[in-house]
Design a protein around this motif. Structure first.
Motif, PDB file in Angstrom:
ATOM      1  N   PRO A   1       0.828  -1.208   0.000  1.00 20.83           N
ATOM      2  CA  PRO A   1       0.000   0.000   0.000  1.00 20.83           C
ATOM      3  C   PRO A   1       0.866   1.263   0.000  1.00 20.83           C
ATOM      4  O   PRO A   1       1.970   1.281   0.518  1.00 20.83           O
ATOM      5  N   ILE A   2       0.328   2.315  -0.585  1.00 23.31           N
ATOM      6  CA  ILE A   2       1.020   3.604  -0.646  1.00 23.31           C
ATOM      7  C   ILE A   2       0.734   4.332   0.663  1.00 23.31           C
ATOM      8  O   ILE A   2      -0.419   4.558   1.014  1.00 23.31           O
ATOM      9  N   ALA A   3       1.799   4.684   1.384  1.00 21.02           N
ATOM     10  CA  ALA A   3       1.651   5.208   2.746  1.00 21.02           C
ATOM     11  C   ALA A   3       1.275   6.685   2.808  1.00 21.02           C
ATOM     12  O   ALA A   3       0.807   7.145   3.833  1.00 21.02           O
ATOM     13  N   ASN A   4       1.486   7.443   1.744  1.00 17.66           N
ATOM     14  CA  ASN A   4       1.112   8.846   1.742  1.00 17.66           C
ATOM     15  C   ASN A   4      -0.255   8.973   1.082  1.00 17.66           C
ATOM     16  O   ASN A   4      -0.455   8.517  -0.046  1.00 17.66           O
ATOM     17  N   ALA A   5      -1.213   9.588   1.767  1.00 18.99           N
ATOM     18  CA  ALA A   5      -2.606   9.637   1.302  1.00 18.99           C
ATOM     19  C   ALA A   5      -2.768  10.401  -0.006  1.00 18.99           C
ATOM     20  O   ALA A   5      -3.579  10.016  -0.849  1.00 18.99           O
ATOM     21  N   LEU A   6      -2.020  11.485  -0.202  1.00 17.70           N
ATOM     22  CA  LEU A   6      -2.142  12.236  -1.442  1.00 17.70           C
ATOM     23  C   LEU A   6      -1.701  11.377  -2.624  1.00 17.70           C
ATOM     24  O   LEU A   6      -2.382  11.303  -3.651  1.00 17.70           O
ATOM     25  N   LEU A   7      -0.574  10.691  -2.482  1.00 21.02           N
ATOM     26  CA  LEU A   7      -0.098   9.812  -3.555  1.00 21.02           C
ATOM     27  C   LEU A   7      -1.027   8.615  -3.746  1.00 21.02           C
ATOM     28  O   LEU A   7      -1.267   8.182  -4.869  1.00 21.02           O
ATOM     29  N   ALA A   8      -1.565   8.101  -2.658  1.00 22.04           N
ATOM     30  CA  ALA A   8      -2.452   6.932  -2.725  1.00 22.04           C
ATOM     31  C   ALA A   8      -3.748   7.258  -3.461  1.00 22.04           C
ATOM     32  O   ALA A   8      -4.394   6.355  -4.013  1.00 22.04           O
TER      33      ALA A   8
ATOM     34  N   GLY B   1      11.499  32.711   1.611  1.00 23.43           N
ATOM     35  CA  GLY B   1      12.196  33.428   0.552  1.00 23.43           C
ATOM     36  C   GLY B   1      13.215  32.608  -0.216  1.00 23.43           C
ATOM     37  O   GLY B   1      13.741  33.072  -1.230  1.00 23.43           O
ATOM     38  N   GLU B   2      13.512  31.396   0.247  1.00 23.97           N
ATOM     39  CA  GLU B   2      14.505  30.570  -0.434  1.00 23.97           C
ATOM     40  C   GLU B   2      13.825  29.628  -1.429  1.00 23.97           C
ATOM     41  O   GLU B   2      12.670  29.243  -1.250  1.00 23.97           O
ATOM     42  N   PRO B   3      14.559  29.252  -2.484  1.00 27.11           N
ATOM     43  CA  PRO B   3      13.986  28.356  -3.494  1.00 27.11           C
ATOM     44  C   PRO B   3      13.622  26.994  -2.897  1.00 27.11           C
ATOM     45  O   PRO B   3      14.311  26.477  -2.020  1.00 27.11           O
ATOM     46  N   ILE B   4      12.534  26.439  -3.395  1.00 30.26           N
ATOM     47  CA  ILE B   4      12.107  25.087  -3.018  1.00 30.26           C
ATOM     48  C   ILE B   4      12.812  24.113  -3.960  1.00 30.26           C
ATOM     49  O   ILE B   4      12.527  24.099  -5.159  1.00 30.26           O
ATOM     50  N   GLU B   5      13.739  23.353  -3.428  1.00 33.36           N
ATOM     51  CA  GLU B   5      14.520  22.436  -4.257  1.00 33.36           C
ATOM     52  C   GLU B   5      13.880  21.061  -4.389  1.00 33.36           C
ATOM     53  O   GLU B   5      14.104  20.369  -5.375  1.00 33.36           O
ATOM     54  N   HIS B   6      13.094  20.664  -3.382  1.00 34.92           N
ATOM     55  CA  HIS B   6      12.441  19.351  -3.383  1.00 34.92           C
ATOM     56  C   HIS B   6      11.028  19.477  -2.842  1.00 34.92           C
ATOM     57  O   HIS B   6      10.760  20.358  -2.023  1.00 34.92           O
ATOM     58  N   VAL B   7      10.158  18.597  -3.282  1.00 31.76           N
ATOM     59  CA  VAL B   7       8.865  18.432  -2.634  1.00 31.76           C
ATOM     60  C   VAL B   7       8.971  17.173  -1.780  1.00 31.76           C
ATOM     61  O   VAL B   7       9.762  16.272  -2.075  1.00 31.76           O
ATOM     62  N   TYR B   8       8.185  17.124  -0.713  1.00 30.00           N
ATOM     63  CA  TYR B   8       8.221  15.998   0.223  1.00 30.00           C
ATOM     64  C   TYR B   8       6.809  15.462   0.430  1.00 30.00           C
ATOM     65  O   TYR B   8       5.868  16.237   0.572  1.00 30.00           O
ATOM     66  N   PHE B   9       6.707  14.149   0.470  1.00 29.24           N
ATOM     67  CA  PHE B   9       5.462  13.464   0.783  1.00 29.24           C
ATOM     68  C   PHE B   9       5.727  12.653   2.056  1.00 29.24           C
ATOM     69  O   PHE B   9       6.288  11.548   1.983  1.00 29.24           O
ATOM     70  N   PRO B  10       5.396  13.199   3.233  1.00 30.33           N
ATOM     71  CA  PRO B  10       5.661  12.469   4.478  1.00 30.33           C
ATOM     72  C   PRO B  10       4.921  11.131   4.529  1.00 30.33           C
ATOM     73  O   PRO B  10       3.824  10.991   3.990  1.00 30.33           O
ATOM     74  N   ILE B  11       5.554  10.190   5.174  1.00 28.64           N
ATOM     75  CA  ILE B  11       4.946   8.872   5.395  1.00 28.64           C
ATOM     76  C   ILE B  11       4.598   8.722   6.874  1.00 28.64           C
ATOM     77  O   ILE B  11       3.446   8.577   7.226  1.00 28.64           O
TER      78      ILE B  11
END
Length: 158
Positions: free
Chosen positions: A2-9, A38-48
């Motif tokens: 199962p996909i643990a992150n609800a948005l991805l699931a 004010g700093e650039p967003i280099e990564h997006v994160y999907f917490p588990i």
């Protein structure tokens, strides 16, 4: 598995599989700062099973928590809204696992996937509701009620 992150699931299988190859498992550590204002967003994160506070900084005052992100969502929403810099400090409050994706890969996937766009738009609406409720709670509720709300929000996200 199962996909643990609800948005991805919530994504259709083919859309998730396109993103999955670009997702990197990472461990987020208590006290780690993922974004600074004010700093650039280099990564997006999907917490588990990690927990991240979104904090606004007001000169001369302590930081104010305006949101909490766990397995229900993601960090990096400004990218989906056309902004590359973070408006908040994202501070890890609960160590644990997350999936991380380079911002350029996320934007390409976002543009290509209507289901991902819909899920992120739905999640943005939920974040707006949460921020509104947090503001009202911080203004009108006693400290005990604010603590109870925070504990419930934390439990929901873990």
């Amino acid at each position: 598995m199962p996909i643990a992150n609800a948005l991805l699931a919530a994504l259709p299988g083919k859309d998730y599989r396109r993103l999955q190859v670009l997702l990197e498992p990472v461990t987020l550590t208590f006290g780690e700062v993922l974004y600074r204002p004010g700093e650039p967003i280099e990564h997006v994160y999907f917490p588990i099973d990690s927990l991240v506070s979104l904090l606004t900084l007001v000169e001369g005052h302590m930081a104010l928590e305006i949101g909490l992100v766990g397995r229900e969502g993601m960090l990096g929403i400004p990218l989906a809204l056309g902004t590359s810099n973070s408006p908040v400090r994202a501070l890890v409050q609960g160590s644990g696992a997350a999936l991380r994706m380079n911002s350029a890969h996320f934007l390409a996937g976002f543009r290509r996937s209507v289901p991902l766009q819909k899920e992120i738009h739905r999640y943005v609406h939920e974040r707006m509701v949460q921020i509104t409720q947090t503001a009202a709670c911080n203004r009108f509720h006693q400290v005990e009620a604010r603590l109870a709300r925070w504990l419930l929000m934390t439990r929901d996200r873990m």
